[in-house]
Design an enzyme around this catalytic site. Sequence first.
Site, PDB file in Angstrom:
ATOM      1  N   HIS A  42      52.939  15.089   8.949  1.00 48.31           N
ATOM      2  CA  HIS A  42      52.248  13.850   8.622  1.00 48.31           C
ATOM      3  C   HIS A  42      51.869  13.794   7.141  1.00 48.31           C
ATOM      4  O   HIS A  42      51.011  14.544   6.698  1.00 48.31           O
ATOM      5  CB  HIS A  42      50.985  13.804   9.502  1.00 48.31           C
ATOM      6  CG  HIS A  42      50.207  12.549   9.410  1.00 48.31           C
ATOM      7  ND1 HIS A  42      48.833  12.529   9.266  1.00 48.31           N
ATOM      8  CD2 HIS A  42      50.586  11.255   9.477  1.00 48.31           C
ATOM      9  CE1 HIS A  42      48.405  11.285   9.249  1.00 48.31           C
ATOM     10  NE2 HIS A  42      49.446  10.483   9.373  1.00 48.31           N
ATOM     11  N   ARG A  43      52.530  12.950   6.383  1.00 51.31           N
ATOM     12  CA  ARG A  43      52.372  12.880   4.920  1.00 51.31           C
ATOM     13  C   ARG A  43      52.717  14.238   4.294  1.00 51.31           C
ATOM     14  O   ARG A  43      52.116  14.660   3.303  1.00 51.31           O
ATOM     15  CB  ARG A  43      50.948  12.466   4.515  1.00 51.31           C
ATOM     16  CG  ARG A  43      50.419  11.254   5.269  1.00 51.31           C
ATOM     17  CD  ARG A  43      48.992  10.889   4.907  1.00 51.31           C
ATOM     18  NE  ARG A  43      48.377  10.029   5.900  1.00 51.31           N
ATOM     19  CZ  ARG A  43      47.103   9.690   5.956  1.00 51.31           C
ATOM     20  NH1 ARG A  43      46.270  10.125   5.018  1.00 51.31           N
ATOM     21  NH2 ARG A  43      46.634   8.919   6.906  1.00 51.31           N
ATOM     22  N   GLU A  69      57.038  12.877   7.414  1.00 53.04           N
ATOM     23  CA  GLU A  69      56.568  11.488   7.496  1.00 53.04           C
ATOM     24  C   GLU A  69      55.993  11.079   6.147  1.00 53.04           C
ATOM     25  O   GLU A  69      55.334  11.895   5.472  1.00 53.04           O
ATOM     26  CB  GLU A  69      55.480  11.355   8.575  1.00 53.04           C
ATOM     27  CG  GLU A  69      55.100   9.912   8.893  1.00 53.04           C
ATOM     28  CD  GLU A  69      53.799   9.406   8.307  1.00 53.04           C
ATOM     29  OE1 GLU A  69      53.438   8.251   8.577  1.00 53.04           O
ATOM     30  OE2 GLU A  69      53.137  10.148   7.544  1.00 53.04           O
ATOM     31  N   ASP A  71      54.583   7.384   3.623  1.00 57.85           N
ATOM     32  CA  ASP A  71      54.134   5.978   3.628  1.00 57.85           C
ATOM     33  C   ASP A  71      54.642   5.306   2.365  1.00 57.85           C
ATOM     34  O   ASP A  71      54.588   5.896   1.285  1.00 57.85           O
ATOM     35  CB  ASP A  71      52.604   5.941   3.644  1.00 57.85           C
ATOM     36  CG  ASP A  71      52.036   6.740   4.790  1.00 57.85           C
ATOM     37  OD1 ASP A  71      52.070   6.252   5.925  1.00 57.85           O
ATOM     38  OD2 ASP A  71      51.570   7.883   4.548  1.00 57.85           O
ATOM     39  N   HIS A  84      49.828   6.704   0.745  1.00 60.30           N
ATOM     40  CA  HIS A  84      49.283   6.189   2.003  1.00 60.30           C
ATOM     41  C   HIS A  84      48.461   4.923   1.797  1.00 60.30           C
ATOM     42  O   HIS A  84      48.717   3.885   2.407  1.00 60.30           O
ATOM     43  CB  HIS A  84      48.419   7.246   2.714  1.00 60.30           C
ATOM     44  CG  HIS A  84      47.835   6.722   3.987  1.00 60.30           C
ATOM     45  ND1 HIS A  84      46.618   6.081   4.050  1.00 60.30           N
ATOM     46  CD2 HIS A  84      48.343   6.680   5.241  1.00 60.30           C
ATOM     47  CE1 HIS A  84      46.401   5.691   5.288  1.00 60.30           C
ATOM     48  NE2 HIS A  84      47.423   6.035   6.034  1.00 60.30           N
ATOM     49  N   GLU A 143      57.222   5.213   6.852  1.00 56.22           N
ATOM     50  CA  GLU A 143      56.353   4.111   7.314  1.00 56.22           C
ATOM     51  C   GLU A 143      56.206   3.071   6.211  1.00 56.22           C
ATOM     52  O   GLU A 143      55.767   3.384   5.105  1.00 56.22           O
ATOM     53  CB  GLU A 143      54.969   4.636   7.712  1.00 56.22           C
ATOM     54  CG  GLU A 143      54.070   3.471   8.157  1.00 56.22           C
ATOM     55  CD  GLU A 143      52.673   3.875   8.591  1.00 56.22           C
ATOM     56  OE1 GLU A 143      52.382   5.087   8.723  1.00 56.22           O
ATOM     57  OE2 GLU A 143      51.861   2.939   8.790  1.00 56.22           O
ATOM     58  N   LYS A 145      54.084   0.369   4.778  1.00 61.16           N
ATOM     59  CA  LYS A 145      52.692  -0.038   4.868  1.00 61.16           C
ATOM     60  C   LYS A 145      52.535  -1.531   4.552  1.00 61.16           C
ATOM     61  O   LYS A 145      53.033  -1.994   3.525  1.00 61.16           O
ATOM     62  CB  LYS A 145      51.844   0.763   3.861  1.00 61.16           C
ATOM     63  CG  LYS A 145      51.590   2.196   4.280  1.00 61.16           C
ATOM     64  CD  LYS A 145      50.630   2.211   5.446  1.00 61.16           C
ATOM     65  CE  LYS A 145      50.253   3.598   5.866  1.00 61.16           C
ATOM     66  NZ  LYS A 145      49.630   3.640   7.185  1.00 61.16           N
ATOM     67  N   ASP A 265      49.300  17.144  10.912  1.00 57.58           N
ATOM     68  CA  ASP A 265      49.020  17.580   9.533  1.00 57.58           C
ATOM     69  C   ASP A 265      49.528  18.999   9.308  1.00 57.58           C
ATOM     70  O   ASP A 265      49.508  19.495   8.196  1.00 57.58           O
ATOM     71  CB  ASP A 265      47.529  17.492   9.208  1.00 57.58           C
ATOM     72  CG  ASP A 265      47.078  16.059   9.088  1.00 57.58           C
ATOM     73  OD1 ASP A 265      47.860  15.164   9.399  1.00 57.58           O
ATOM     74  OD2 ASP A 265      45.917  15.831   8.695  1.00 57.58           O
TER      75      ASP A 265
HETATM   76  O1  G3P Z   1      53.027   8.150  11.563  1.00 55.26           O
HETATM   77  C1  G3P Z   1      51.951   7.494  12.076  1.00 55.26           C
HETATM   78  C2  G3P Z   1      50.753   7.513  11.215  1.00 55.26           C
HETATM   79  O2  G3P Z   1      51.069   7.986   9.935  1.00 55.26           O
HETATM   80  C3  G3P Z   1      50.099   6.188  11.128  1.00 55.26           C
HETATM   81  O3  G3P Z   1      48.844   6.283  10.572  1.00 55.26           O
HETATM   82  O4  G3P Z   1      47.255   5.910   8.759  1.00 55.26           O
HETATM   83  O5  G3P Z   1      48.351   8.098   8.943  1.00 55.26           O
HETATM   84  O6  G3P Z   1      49.654   6.143   8.182  1.00 55.26           O
HETATM   85  P1  G3P Z   1      48.534   6.623   9.044  1.00 55.26           P
HETATM   86 CA    CA Z   2      51.813   6.997   8.003  1.00 57.97          CA
END
Ligand code: G3P
Ligand code: CA
Length: 280
Positions: A42-43, A69, A71, A84, A143, A145, A265
């Site tokens: 995640h990120r 992942e 954003d 993000h 993702e 945004k 994470d």
């Molecule tokens: O991959 C899903 C998740 O990243 C969505 O929430 O706020 O972390 O971008 P957020």
């Molecule tokens: Ca995300």
Amino acid sequence: MRGSQKKKLLFIFVSLCMLLLVGYEARPFNYKEMEGMISIAHRGASNLAPENTLASFQKALELGADFLECDVHLSKDGELVIMHDDKVDRTTNGSGYVKDYTLSELKKLDAGGKFHSSFAGEQVITLNELFDEFYGKAGLLIEIKKPAKYPGIEEKVVALLSEYKDLNGIIVQSFDIESMRKINKLLPELEVALLMKPSIQHLSSQKLSDLTSFATYINFNVSYVNKRVIEQIHNQGGKVLVWSTKNQAWIDKAYQYDVDGIITDFSIWPVEGSIQLVQD
Ligand code: G3P
Ligand code: CA
């Protein structure tokens, strides 16, 4: 309390304990058993390195993430920038909106020092740079945004992806359903994912059949997903990823609910131990 009442209460307590033991068989798991699920950083490995930077994606790769992942926003000069928030304040030494910075201005910001001084000098990166560095080494979950704020962002993402022949292992996702419908129309061979808002606890089969007609994945925050909705999606031929799995209990819940992948994470994946059951 009389002796007979005490005995009654003890009997009820013991019966309840036995019921729990019989009703919920704790399944031990190990890394091998979790191989059916994909692990998504995640990120990047965002609690070990500054989120959405080359350092965090590199760390995730070292830890064995299946997917990275990230954003995406658009800069003032129309570049696909990985960050993000729509403002640079939290993760860099700058302030203001990404959309008000050109790429060369964003490149001058420090995207690592706020996380830890040892990461000072990390730069904001573009989606092109992420592909240059990691395409073919890990899957990429991108993702978009707030696409409604960035007219034309879908076309830009599709133009970049169209440079790559093999789109296996590339997924584009968003909370904006119509934006993902558009991506699917522009590039049908690309897998898209829909991020569900907390208000979605139940999806009618009609709605679900519409969503799964163009989206491969219907994704949830692990804290509000329930087993029934995951079964519904699987029955429709869809897949489910859950995000914000930051601790053992959430990973256990994802595993027991038979999701297809977890977005974490990444500080504790993979882990070994016994499952703690998490109820809805
Ligand atoms: O991959 C899903 C998740 O990243 C969505 O929430 O706020 O972390 O971008 P957020
Ligand atoms: Ca995300």
